[in-house]
Enzyme design. Structure first.
Site, PDB file in Angstrom:
ATOM      1  N   TRP A   1      -2.970   8.200   3.383  1.00  0.00           N
ATOM      2  CA  TRP A   1      -4.172   7.193   3.153  1.00  0.00           C
ATOM      3  C   TRP A   1      -3.696   6.045   3.870  1.00  0.00           C
ATOM      4  O   TRP A   1      -4.198   5.066   4.124  1.00  0.00           O
ATOM      5  CB  TRP A   1      -4.637   7.322   1.936  1.00  0.00           C
ATOM      6  CG  TRP A   1      -3.959   6.553   0.868  1.00  0.00           C
ATOM      7  CD1 TRP A   1      -2.584   6.830   0.645  1.00  0.00           C
ATOM      8  CD2 TRP A   1      -4.270   5.765  -0.107  1.00  0.00           C
ATOM      9  NE1 TRP A   1      -2.298   6.160  -0.689  1.00  0.00           N
ATOM     10  CE2 TRP A   1      -3.340   5.420  -0.877  1.00  0.00           C
ATOM     11  CE3 TRP A   1      -5.673   4.874  -0.384  1.00  0.00           C
ATOM     12  CZ2 TRP A   1      -3.396   4.435  -1.860  1.00  0.00           C
ATOM     13  CZ3 TRP A   1      -5.629   4.002  -1.464  1.00  0.00           C
ATOM     14  CH2 TRP A   1      -4.678   3.716  -2.104  1.00  0.00           C
ATOM     15  N   ASP A   2      -2.275   5.787   3.732  1.00  0.00           N
ATOM     16  CA  ASP A   2      -1.678   4.707   4.301  1.00  0.00           C
ATOM     17  C   ASP A   2      -2.090   4.188   5.565  1.00  0.00           C
ATOM     18  O   ASP A   2      -2.262   3.143   5.636  1.00  0.00           O
ATOM     19  CB  ASP A   2       0.062   5.006   4.416  1.00  0.00           C
ATOM     20  CG  ASP A   2       0.663   5.320   3.066  1.00  0.00           C
ATOM     21  OD1 ASP A   2      -0.057   6.219   2.492  1.00  0.00           O
ATOM     22  OD2 ASP A   2       1.862   4.903   2.920  1.00  0.00           O
TER      23      ASP A   2
ATOM     24  N   GLU B   1      -0.194   6.761  -9.095  1.00  0.00           N
ATOM     25  CA  GLU B   1       0.422   8.206  -9.469  1.00  0.00           C
ATOM     26  C   GLU B   1       1.183   8.220 -10.744  1.00  0.00           C
ATOM     27  O   GLU B   1       1.746   9.232 -10.639  1.00  0.00           O
ATOM     28  CB  GLU B   1       1.091   8.184  -8.032  1.00  0.00           C
ATOM     29  CG  GLU B   1       0.364   8.296  -7.040  1.00  0.00           C
ATOM     30  CD  GLU B   1       1.015   8.583  -5.450  1.00  0.00           C
ATOM     31  OE1 GLU B   1       2.382   8.353  -5.469  1.00  0.00           O
ATOM     32  OE2 GLU B   1       0.474   8.843  -4.530  1.00  0.00           O
TER      33      GLU B   1
ATOM     34  N   LYS C   1       1.738   2.544 -11.590  1.00  0.00           N
ATOM     35  CA  LYS C   1       2.599   2.501 -10.321  1.00  0.00           C
ATOM     36  C   LYS C   1       2.155   1.275  -9.290  1.00  0.00           C
ATOM     37  O   LYS C   1       2.852   0.891  -8.436  1.00  0.00           O
ATOM     38  CB  LYS C   1       2.818   3.907  -9.607  1.00  0.00           C
ATOM     39  CG  LYS C   1       3.730   3.836  -8.393  1.00  0.00           C
ATOM     40  CD  LYS C   1       3.698   5.490  -7.912  1.00  0.00           C
ATOM     41  CE  LYS C   1       4.688   5.674  -6.632  1.00  0.00           C
ATOM     42  NZ  LYS C   1       4.576   6.929  -6.100  1.00  0.00           N
ATOM     43  N   GLN C   2       0.850   1.322  -8.904  1.00  0.00           N
ATOM     44  CA  GLN C   2       0.234   0.629  -7.953  1.00  0.00           C
ATOM     45  C   GLN C   2      -1.341   0.333  -8.221  1.00  0.00           C
ATOM     46  O   GLN C   2      -1.668   0.912  -9.026  1.00  0.00           O
ATOM     47  CB  GLN C   2       0.477   1.059  -6.586  1.00  0.00           C
ATOM     48  CG  GLN C   2      -0.318   2.543  -6.358  1.00  0.00           C
ATOM     49  CD  GLN C   2       0.351   3.285  -5.268  1.00  0.00           C
ATOM     50  OE1 GLN C   2       1.052   4.375  -5.426  1.00  0.00           O
ATOM     51  NE2 GLN C   2      -0.471   3.337  -4.220  1.00  0.00           N
TER      52      GLN C   2
END
Ligand code: IFM
Length: 774
Positions: A337-338, A479, A591-592
């Site tokens: 998806w980046d 994640e 994580k993000q």
């Protein structure tokens, strides 16, 4: 041109300069000095070869199968080997003495150069100057030059230029030897990947000027080599030029003929360089961002743009940009998806034809996405978390440790990180909004949005007790939590996706009725399916508490054990490494950005849940619980933009620079594996949407800037619906507080903004004259 010194490099506005050789940092530096042209990328390996080196040339779409990770981008034959032997001593940086050294990457010209004054082990001094480029004017052309000047001796110099037909992917050789041979002053090589059976051919020629010498072929099997020897004279420069062509069977039926014919037609090195520089000049006219008042940021932003440009397929719509671009082996060349969420906006708003290629790749891989959906028992198309040539899922099931007593780790993203299908729909939608490219939408985009919508309708579950739709058993953007129910990010993106699917279907029916009928038949888009979409939109559960304004990341998140990340400082490892996978799963550590990522994506059109109050409340909750430094490289730029929205100027800048420097300064310690493509895209978004405060209004983009204190100018161009808009944003002294979005601690500087033709200058947030927060 201002110059900034960092521990590793010197940065000027356009040039990166390395002044020391550090053998321990070879892998990082090879990534940093990658060049490319949208067809291939070549890591910055030295011509003369070292055991510490990991040379790689990666070509879009050249995948081959490999155990565990299914398929990977194949390291292609290496065009760089160039060996200089000075009176019997082979030039190497680890022998003799380096008297002076510098290596430069010139972003403006897409050019690497290296100059060395070297003393041979037998005490002779020689100047060597190397240059190389991957032509941006003709993507099948690669060029190298080496200039040699003996300083204090006359002697015999020998140069060997080769193509190495034994490139490896971390020890694995994908190529079988087919053939090789000679041509006039040249050599060629022909190979084929073992399983995907992609053929490649490279041809090379060398020319020498400044000395009399003939060119001999001294090839070994798989290693065609051109050899020349000449008597060099002190203070007289001899120039060697090596020109290489490369084709694969992905573009042409006969790669050998194509490589040789192209080589035969090519002009001299200097003419090729002129054309290459002209092509770069043109591309920078469209894509440059000027930042005045902060030279480090200026260089870093251009560096990140450069990385996106060299990785972007300009003429191929069956490939996409891998997470580590074409600059390293990390993630094996797989696409995440980046691309759609982080990289795509740069292309959509500066070079829409490249955005279209990238999205068309998803169209061409729809059948893989359909196979994935049907394999998992669903309808429609479910895009792979990691995708390669066919669109089938290629996320490895297991990560296998090097330690023979270590445990294998199951990678659940392939099964559960399903938000990617909505992310792709999101990118398609905004490409369409930005370009008005109805033709592409009709032929490609609509089918992507509709067939993935069909997948969602089969994936959601109805909870009869609570009378709502739910999505259970997923991984969200964060994640660290590997099996959650009703992840707010996923659920809201799905709702958004279905809302847009209905609009797209209506648009087709009204404007492209033949295509509407065709797709309705092909995808079995029955009235029942459509009314189910509507029902899901109305009844899907988004865990949002209107009284606190907090969005719960997933069901039960607030019940997990809380964490104070400050208590773990100072640290150099991710929270998942510290706590273990299970430990992180049980705690409120991210994580993000996840909820914040959702807010960011909904910010574009100011849709639910995006509003200032929700942003403030959720920022205060989630930002301190996010492992922003050691979690994911995708996080910092997004936090930077949101911090900027919230007037947290120092934090915005800190996060932005963390992202901007991730590869240059190896902030995360893994740049050796390749450029962090998503971060590069995030940096562009942080400048344009964050500090530039660009909002996309119906008629044109409008700036509502939050310039970083110390930035005296921010200038860039955007494409919006077929028209180019130039922004030239500058703080204006003595304007009082003009902020349309007030920020804390502002002084008395307004921001002067100029939109297209100066008619829509946004006058907005003020920036205090503070020193730059480094
Ligand atoms: O796509 C990302 C993911 O969000 C975090 N882990 C790395 C992936 C590839 O960059």
């Amino acid at each position: 041109d201002t110059t900034v010194h960092s521990p590793d490099f010197i940065y000027t506005d356009w040039t990166l300069i390395e002044t020391k050789v550090d053998f321990n940092k070879f892998p990082h530096r090879e990534t940093v000095f990658t060049i490319g042209n949208g067809y291939l990328g070549t890591r910055g390996t030295f011509e003369e070869g070292y055991t510490q080196a990991s040379p790689a040339t990666l070509i879009h779409g050249v995948y081959d199968s490999v155990p565990v990770v299914y398929t990977e981008l194949v390291n292609c034959p290496d065009w760089l080997p160039l060996i200089v032997i000075v009176d019997g001593d082979r030039f190497r940086l680890d022998q003799g003495e380096i008297l002076t050294y510098d290596r430069q990457l010139d972003l403006l010209r897409g050019l690497i150069s290296r100059t060395i004054r070297w003393r041979t082990p037998t005490g002779k001094t020689i100047d060597l100057s190397f240059q190389r480029f991957a032509s941006y004017a003709d993507q099948h052309v690669l060029a190298q030059r080496c200039q040699i000047t003996p300083v204090d001796f006359d002697g015999l110099i020998e140069i060997q230029g080769s193509i190495n037909g034994y490139p490896e992917n971390q020890g694995f050789n994908h190529w079988e030897a087919l053939d090789q041979g000679n041509i006039d002053n040249g050599i060629w090589l022909y190979r084929r990947t073992r399983n995907s059976r992609i053929e490649i051919s490279l041809a090379a020629r060398m020319t020498l000027s400044g000395a009399d010498a003939s060119m001999l072929v001294t090839s070994a099997p798989g290693y065609p080599t051109l050899n020349t020897k000449f008597q060099a004279i002190a203070q007289q420069t001899v120039t060697l030029e090596k020109i290489v062509t490369v084709f694969t069977s992905r573009e042409v039926a006969h790669p050998i003929a194509a490589a040789q014919e192209k080589l035969a037609q090519l002009p001299s090195y200097s003419k090729l360089l002129d054309a290459h520089e002209k092509a770069w000049d043109e591309v920078w006219q469209q894509n440059d961002i000027v930042i005045e008042g902060d030279s480090r940021a200026q260089f870093a932003v251009r560096y990140n743009i450069f990385q996106m440009l060299i990785a972007a397929p300009r003429y191929d719509d069956k490939v996409s940009i891998p997470a580590k671009t074409l600059s390293g082996f990390g993630y094996r060349g797989h696409v995440f998806w980046d691309t759609e969420i982080f990289l795509l906006p740069f292309f959509t708003y500066t070079q829409p034809h490249i955005a279209r290629n990238l999205l068309s790749y998803r169209y061409h891989t729809l059948n893989g996405a359909r196979r994935k959906a049907s394999h998992d028992g669903y309808k429609g198309a479910m895009f792979a978390w990691e995708s390669a040539d066919t669109g089938d899922e290629v996320t490895p099931r297991w990560a296998l440790p090097n330690d023979p007593y270590g445990e294998d780790v199951r990678i659940w993203c392939r099964d559960r990180e399903i938000h990617i299908s909505a992310d792709i729909a999101y990118a398609v939608w905004y490409y369409w909004q930005a370009t008005g490219d109805d033709e592409w939408m009709e032929d490609y985009g609509a089918e992507i949005i509709l067939d993935t919508a069909i997948f969602w309708a089969s994936r959601v579950e109805y909870n009869t007790k609570d009378e709502r739709y739910e999505i259970r058993g997923v991984i969200g953007a964060d994640e660290y939590h590997e099996f959650v129910h009703n992840n707010a990010f996923t659920n809201r993106m799905v709702q958004w996706h279905l809302e847009k699917a209905i609009i797209v279907q209506d648009w087709l029916r009204q404007n492209k009725s033949d295509r509407a009928t065709e797709l309705e038949e092909k995808l079995k888009l029955t009235p029942g399916r459509r009314s189910r979409w509507q029902d899901i939109i109305t009844n899907i559960w988004i865990p949002y508490d209107a009284s606190t304004k907090l969005i719960e990341q997933c069901e039960g998140f607030f019940q997990l054990e809380d964490i104070n990340l400050q208590e773990y400082e100072p640290r150099t490892r991710s929270m998942q490494t510290i706590l273990t996978i299970e430990g992180a799963n049980k705690r409120q550590v991210l994580k993000q950005p996840d909820v914040l990522m959702l807010l960011y994506l909904m910010r574009q059109s100011q849709e639910f849940p995006y509003n200032q109050e929700n942003l403030e409340k959720n920022w205060d909750y989630y930002a301190p619980r996010t492992d922003i430094t050691y979690g994911s490289s995708l996080g910092p730029a997004i936090h930077g933009i949101l911090a900027s929205d919230l007037g947290k100027t120092a934090e915005a800048y800190q996060r932005f620079m963390q992202a901007a420097m991730v590869d240059l300064e190896d902030v995360r310690g893994n740049a050796a594996e390749g450029i962090h493509g998503a971060s590069a895209g995030g940096v562009w978004q942080a400048v344009v949407f964050g500090f530039g405060g660009i909002q996309l209004h119906e008629n044109q983009p409008v700036a509502n800037p939050h310039l970083v204190p110390g930035w005296t100018r921010l200038k860039f161009k955007l494409q919006w619906r077929g028209k180019s808009h130039e922004f030239d944003l500058q703080p204006v002294m003595g304007q009082g507080d003009m902020g349309t979005r007030g920020q804390e601690g502002q002084g008395d500087m307004g921001t002067r903004g100029q939109g297209d033709k100066g008619d829509k200058g946004a006058i907005s947030s003020s920036s205090p004259p503070l020193p730059l927060p480094h």
